[in-house]
Motif scaffolding. Structure first.
Motif, PDB file in Angstrom:
ATOM      1  N   LEU A   1       0.854  -1.181   0.000  1.00  0.00           N
ATOM      2  CA  LEU A   1       0.000   0.000   0.000  1.00  0.00           C
ATOM      3  C   LEU A   1       0.894   1.236   0.000  1.00  0.00           C
ATOM      4  O   LEU A   1       1.727   1.386   0.893  1.00  0.00           O
ATOM      5  CB  LEU A   1      -0.902   0.031   1.238  1.00  0.00           C
ATOM      6  CG  LEU A   1      -2.069  -0.942   1.305  1.00  0.00           C
ATOM      7  CD1 LEU A   1      -2.665  -0.957   2.714  1.00  0.00           C
ATOM      8  CD2 LEU A   1      -3.143  -0.574   0.290  1.00  0.00           C
ATOM      9  N   ARG A   2       0.719   2.083  -0.995  1.00  0.00           N
ATOM     10  CA  ARG A   2       1.514   3.307  -1.091  1.00  0.00           C
ATOM     11  C   ARG A   2       0.735   4.472  -0.488  1.00  0.00           C
ATOM     12  O   ARG A   2      -0.420   4.705  -0.823  1.00  0.00           O
ATOM     13  CB  ARG A   2       1.856   3.598  -2.553  1.00  0.00           C
ATOM     14  CG  ARG A   2       2.692   2.516  -3.206  1.00  0.00           C
ATOM     15  CD  ARG A   2       2.907   2.784  -4.678  1.00  0.00           C
ATOM     16  NE  ARG A   2       3.594   1.662  -5.333  1.00  0.00           N
ATOM     17  CZ  ARG A   2       3.733   1.549  -6.656  1.00  0.00           C
ATOM     18  NH1 ARG A   2       3.238   2.497  -7.470  1.00  0.00           N
ATOM     19  NH2 ARG A   2       4.356   0.497  -7.164  1.00  0.00           N
ATOM     20  N   VAL A   3       1.389   5.211   0.404  1.00  0.00           N
ATOM     21  CA  VAL A   3       0.743   6.305   1.118  1.00  0.00           C
ATOM     22  C   VAL A   3       0.791   7.578   0.266  1.00  0.00           C
ATOM     23  O   VAL A   3       1.863   8.043  -0.111  1.00  0.00           O
ATOM     24  CB  VAL A   3       1.432   6.550   2.477  1.00  0.00           C
ATOM     25  CG1 VAL A   3       0.754   7.694   3.222  1.00  0.00           C
ATOM     26  CG2 VAL A   3       1.411   5.267   3.315  1.00  0.00           C
ATOM     27  N   LEU A   4      -0.392   8.121  -0.015  1.00  0.00           N
ATOM     28  CA  LEU A   4      -0.504   9.325  -0.837  1.00  0.00           C
ATOM     29  C   LEU A   4      -1.052  10.465   0.008  1.00  0.00           C
ATOM     30  O   LEU A   4      -2.127  10.325   0.607  1.00  0.00           O
ATOM     31  CB  LEU A   4      -1.458   9.085  -2.011  1.00  0.00           C
ATOM     32  CG  LEU A   4      -1.193   7.889  -2.918  1.00  0.00           C
ATOM     33  CD1 LEU A   4      -2.335   7.739  -3.914  1.00  0.00           C
ATOM     34  CD2 LEU A   4       0.124   8.077  -3.660  1.00  0.00           C
ATOM     35  N   PRO A   5      -0.356  11.591   0.067  1.00  0.00           N
ATOM     36  CA  PRO A   5      -0.925  12.742   0.763  1.00  0.00           C
ATOM     37  C   PRO A   5      -2.051  13.336  -0.083  1.00  0.00           C
ATOM     38  O   PRO A   5      -1.846  13.696  -1.237  1.00  0.00           O
ATOM     39  CB  PRO A   5       0.262  13.705   0.874  1.00  0.00           C
ATOM     40  CG  PRO A   5       1.134  13.361  -0.301  1.00  0.00           C
ATOM     41  CD  PRO A   5       0.959  11.882  -0.535  1.00  0.00           C
ATOM     42  N   THR A   6      -3.255  13.411   0.481  1.00  0.00           N
ATOM     43  CA  THR A   6      -4.376  14.009  -0.249  1.00  0.00           C
ATOM     44  C   THR A   6      -5.137  14.974   0.665  1.00  0.00           C
ATOM     45  O   THR A   6      -6.336  14.804   0.916  1.00  0.00           O
ATOM     46  CB  THR A   6      -5.325  12.932  -0.810  1.00  0.00           C
ATOM     47  OG1 THR A   6      -5.639  11.976   0.223  1.00  0.00           O
ATOM     48  CG2 THR A   6      -4.704  12.209  -1.991  1.00  0.00           C
ATOM     49  N   PRO A   7      -4.449  15.997   1.193  1.00  0.00           N
ATOM     50  CA  PRO A   7      -5.135  16.946   2.069  1.00  0.00           C
ATOM     51  C   PRO A   7      -6.170  17.759   1.297  1.00  0.00           C
ATOM     52  O   PRO A   7      -6.137  17.839   0.068  1.00  0.00           O
ATOM     53  CB  PRO A   7      -3.994  17.831   2.566  1.00  0.00           C
ATOM     54  CG  PRO A   7      -2.978  17.788   1.464  1.00  0.00           C
ATOM     55  CD  PRO A   7      -3.048  16.376   0.940  1.00  0.00           C
ATOM     56  N   GLY A   8      -7.056  18.381   2.055  1.00  0.00           N
ATOM     57  CA  GLY A   8      -8.074  19.228   1.450  1.00  0.00           C
ATOM     58  C   GLY A   8      -9.406  19.032   2.130  1.00  0.00           C
ATOM     59  O   GLY A   8      -9.997  19.973   2.654  1.00  0.00           O
ATOM     60  N   HIS A   9      -9.911  17.802   2.118  1.00  0.00           N
ATOM     61  CA  HIS A   9     -11.095  17.496   2.932  1.00  0.00           C
ATOM     62  C   HIS A   9     -10.763  17.803   4.389  1.00  0.00           C
ATOM     63  O   HIS A   9     -11.531  18.461   5.096  1.00  0.00           O
ATOM     64  CB  HIS A   9     -11.484  16.034   2.748  1.00  0.00           C
ATOM     65  CG  HIS A   9     -12.538  15.567   3.723  1.00  0.00           C
ATOM     66  ND1 HIS A   9     -13.826  16.047   3.705  1.00  0.00           N
ATOM     67  CD2 HIS A   9     -12.475  14.673   4.749  1.00  0.00           C
ATOM     68  CE1 HIS A   9     -14.517  15.472   4.684  1.00  0.00           C
ATOM     69  NE2 HIS A   9     -13.722  14.637   5.335  1.00  0.00           N
ATOM     70  N   THR A  10      -9.628  17.310   4.844  1.00  0.00           N
ATOM     71  CA  THR A  10      -9.004  17.701   6.113  1.00  0.00           C
ATOM     72  C   THR A  10      -7.512  17.844   5.852  1.00  0.00           C
ATOM     73  O   THR A  10      -6.996  17.363   4.839  1.00  0.00           O
ATOM     74  CB  THR A  10      -9.212  16.634   7.210  1.00  0.00           C
ATOM     75  OG1 THR A  10      -8.604  15.410   6.769  1.00  0.00           O
ATOM     76  CG2 THR A  10     -10.687  16.411   7.509  1.00  0.00           C
TER      77      THR A  10
ATOM     78  N   GLN B   1      -2.758   3.830  -2.232  1.00  0.00           N
ATOM     79  CA  GLN B   1      -2.767   3.175  -3.541  1.00  0.00           C
ATOM     80  C   GLN B   1      -2.486   1.691  -3.358  1.00  0.00           C
ATOM     81  O   GLN B   1      -1.560   1.302  -2.636  1.00  0.00           O
ATOM     82  CB  GLN B   1      -1.732   3.800  -4.468  1.00  0.00           C
ATOM     83  CG  GLN B   1      -1.777   3.236  -5.884  1.00  0.00           C
ATOM     84  CD  GLN B   1      -0.715   3.828  -6.792  1.00  0.00           C
ATOM     85  OE1 GLN B   1       0.072   4.685  -6.370  1.00  0.00           O
ATOM     86  NE2 GLN B   1      -0.655   3.373  -8.024  1.00  0.00           N
ATOM     87  N   LEU B   2      -3.309   0.871  -4.011  1.00  0.00           N
ATOM     88  CA  LEU B   2      -3.168  -0.582  -3.980  1.00  0.00           C
ATOM     89  C   LEU B   2      -2.780  -1.030  -5.386  1.00  0.00           C
ATOM     90  O   LEU B   2      -3.624  -1.381  -6.205  1.00  0.00           O
ATOM     91  CB  LEU B   2      -4.503  -1.210  -3.538  1.00  0.00           C
ATOM     92  CG  LEU B   2      -4.629  -2.723  -3.442  1.00  0.00           C
ATOM     93  CD1 LEU B   2      -3.567  -3.315  -2.533  1.00  0.00           C
ATOM     94  CD2 LEU B   2      -6.028  -3.100  -2.967  1.00  0.00           C
ATOM     95  N   PRO B   3      -1.464  -0.993  -5.705  1.00  0.00           N
ATOM     96  CA  PRO B   3      -1.034  -1.210  -7.090  1.00  0.00           C
ATOM     97  C   PRO B   3      -1.460  -2.554  -7.671  1.00  0.00           C
ATOM     98  O   PRO B   3      -1.809  -2.644  -8.854  1.00  0.00           O
ATOM     99  CB  PRO B   3       0.496  -1.104  -7.007  1.00  0.00           C
ATOM    100  CG  PRO B   3       0.765  -0.323  -5.768  1.00  0.00           C
ATOM    101  CD  PRO B   3      -0.320  -0.687  -4.817  1.00  0.00           C
ATOM    102  N   ALA B   4      -1.439  -3.604  -6.859  1.00  0.00           N
ATOM    103  CA  ALA B   4      -1.738  -4.937  -7.383  1.00  0.00           C
ATOM    104  C   ALA B   4      -3.165  -5.042  -7.918  1.00  0.00           C
ATOM    105  O   ALA B   4      -3.446  -5.879  -8.780  1.00  0.00           O
ATOM    106  CB  ALA B   4      -1.513  -5.988  -6.294  1.00  0.00           C
ATOM    107  N   ASP B   5      -4.066  -4.183  -7.420  1.00  0.00           N
ATOM    108  CA  ASP B   5      -5.450  -4.179  -7.894  1.00  0.00           C
ATOM    109  C   ASP B   5      -5.770  -2.940  -8.729  1.00  0.00           C
ATOM    110  O   ASP B   5      -6.941  -2.715  -9.066  1.00  0.00           O
ATOM    111  CB  ASP B   5      -6.420  -4.244  -6.714  1.00  0.00           C
ATOM    112  CG  ASP B   5      -6.489  -5.621  -6.082  1.00  0.00           C
ATOM    113  OD1 ASP B   5      -5.962  -6.581  -6.690  1.00  0.00           O
ATOM    114  OD2 ASP B   5      -7.057  -5.753  -4.972  1.00  0.00           O
ATOM    115  N   ALA B   6      -4.747  -2.145  -9.063  1.00  0.00           N
ATOM    116  CA  ALA B   6      -4.950  -0.889  -9.810  1.00  0.00           C
ATOM    117  C   ALA B   6      -6.049  -0.054  -9.158  1.00  0.00           C
ATOM    118  O   ALA B   6      -6.928   0.497  -9.833  1.00  0.00           O
ATOM    119  CB  ALA B   6      -5.280  -1.167 -11.270  1.00  0.00           C
ATOM    120  N   ALA B   7      -5.990   0.049  -7.827  1.00  0.00           N
ATOM    121  CA  ALA B   7      -7.044   0.719  -7.068  1.00  0.00           C
ATOM    122  C   ALA B   7      -6.440   1.731  -6.105  1.00  0.00           C
ATOM    123  O   ALA B   7      -5.238   1.686  -5.794  1.00  0.00           O
ATOM    124  CB  ALA B   7      -7.871  -0.304  -6.297  1.00  0.00           C
TER     125      ALA B   7
END
Length: 267
Positions: free
Chosen positions: A122-131, A138-144
């Motif tokens: 699982l790759r950790v992506l910073p996605t601030p904004g909502h909080t 990111q779950l690369p093995a499932d392209a999700a």
């Protein structure tokens, strides 16, 4: 797909929390994520402090032949994180989050981290904004990608001002858009609502929606409206009034963004 709960990808299964509301949609999606041949699982967002739900998450993992080894949080809102401490007691697992106040154990989460448990990546992506503390995984093995409240399975999310900021949110959506554009992400596993099979279309819709709302707010101010509540009544007139308090938070964030970019002048 329109259903909520159950198997979503080869590695991700949703256990729906019993907390439906206008803000949480069908309820909070608690995700159990694991490699098919591993005995270890990761749980993302245990959800509210509801003993039956937390026990159901543990039992569901056990029925899959898994033991929960790690708990992750997308952000600290109670509908996602309130049950984390109790869930950690039930599973004897650490809780990792961006906000140190939410962590149980020595490790947190930061941008660029990769969580590897039982062979899972699982790759950790910073996605601030909502909080300010919002993360996606990111779950690369499932392209999700598991998006918490950054992208929902139905409707759009609130920019929870003042902690959430619109500029950050737009940057986060563009970050997700880049992942969908290069073929790395096809599916959104959201924090609420059904799975989105067209990740690229979903993120592009969110960007277009935000641009449209921002233009509406700017026009409303130019027409003489001055307060966030006045703008909400005008711009969100077609939205259920039960959602107006949340809309007002987003409007505050939009007004801040427009001021910061010199597009409007307000005291």
């Amino acid at each position: 797909m329109d259903t909520v709960g159950g198997r979503a990808t080869e590695r991700a299964l949703c256990v729906l929390a019993p907390n439906p509301s206008p803000m949480t949609l069908d309820g909070t999606n608690t995700w159990i994520v694991a490699e098919p041949d591993s005995e270890l699982a990761v749980v993302i967002d245990p959800g509210p402090l509801d003993e039956a739900h937390l026990a159901n998450v543990v039992a569901t993992a056990e029925r899959l032949g898994k033991r929960v080894a790690l708990t992750l949080l997308t952000h600290g809102h109670p509908d996602h994180a309130e049950g984390a401490a109790r869930f950690a007691e039930l599973t004897r697992t650490p809780v990792r989050a961006l906000d140190p106040a939410l962590r149980l154990g020595d490790e947190g989460l930061t941008a660029g981290d990769t969580v590897t448990t039982g062979g899972l990546e699982l790759r950790v992506l910073p996605t601030p904004g909502h909080t300010a503390d919002s993360l996606s995984f990111q779950l690369p093995a499932d392209a999700a990608v598991l998006t918490g409240d950054t992208v929902l399975g139905r409707g759009t999310t609130v920019v929870a001002y003042p902690d959430g900021r619109l500029g950050d949110y737009l940057d986060s959506l563009r970050r997700l858009q880049a992942l969908t554009a290069d073929g790395g992400v096809d599916t959104v596993l959201p924090g609420h609502g059904p799975v989105l099979a067209d990740a690229r279309g979903a993120v592009e819709f969110y960007l277009a929606h935000r641009a449209h709302r921002l233009a509406q707010v700017e026009t409303a101010v130019e027409s003489g409206l001055r307060t966030a509540s006045e703008v909400v009544a005008h711009v969100y007139a077609d939205v259920d009034r039960s959602l107006w308090p949340a809309a007002e938070l987003s409007v505050h964030a939009q007004l801040d963004y427009l001021r910061e970019h010199g597009l409007i002048e307000l005291p």
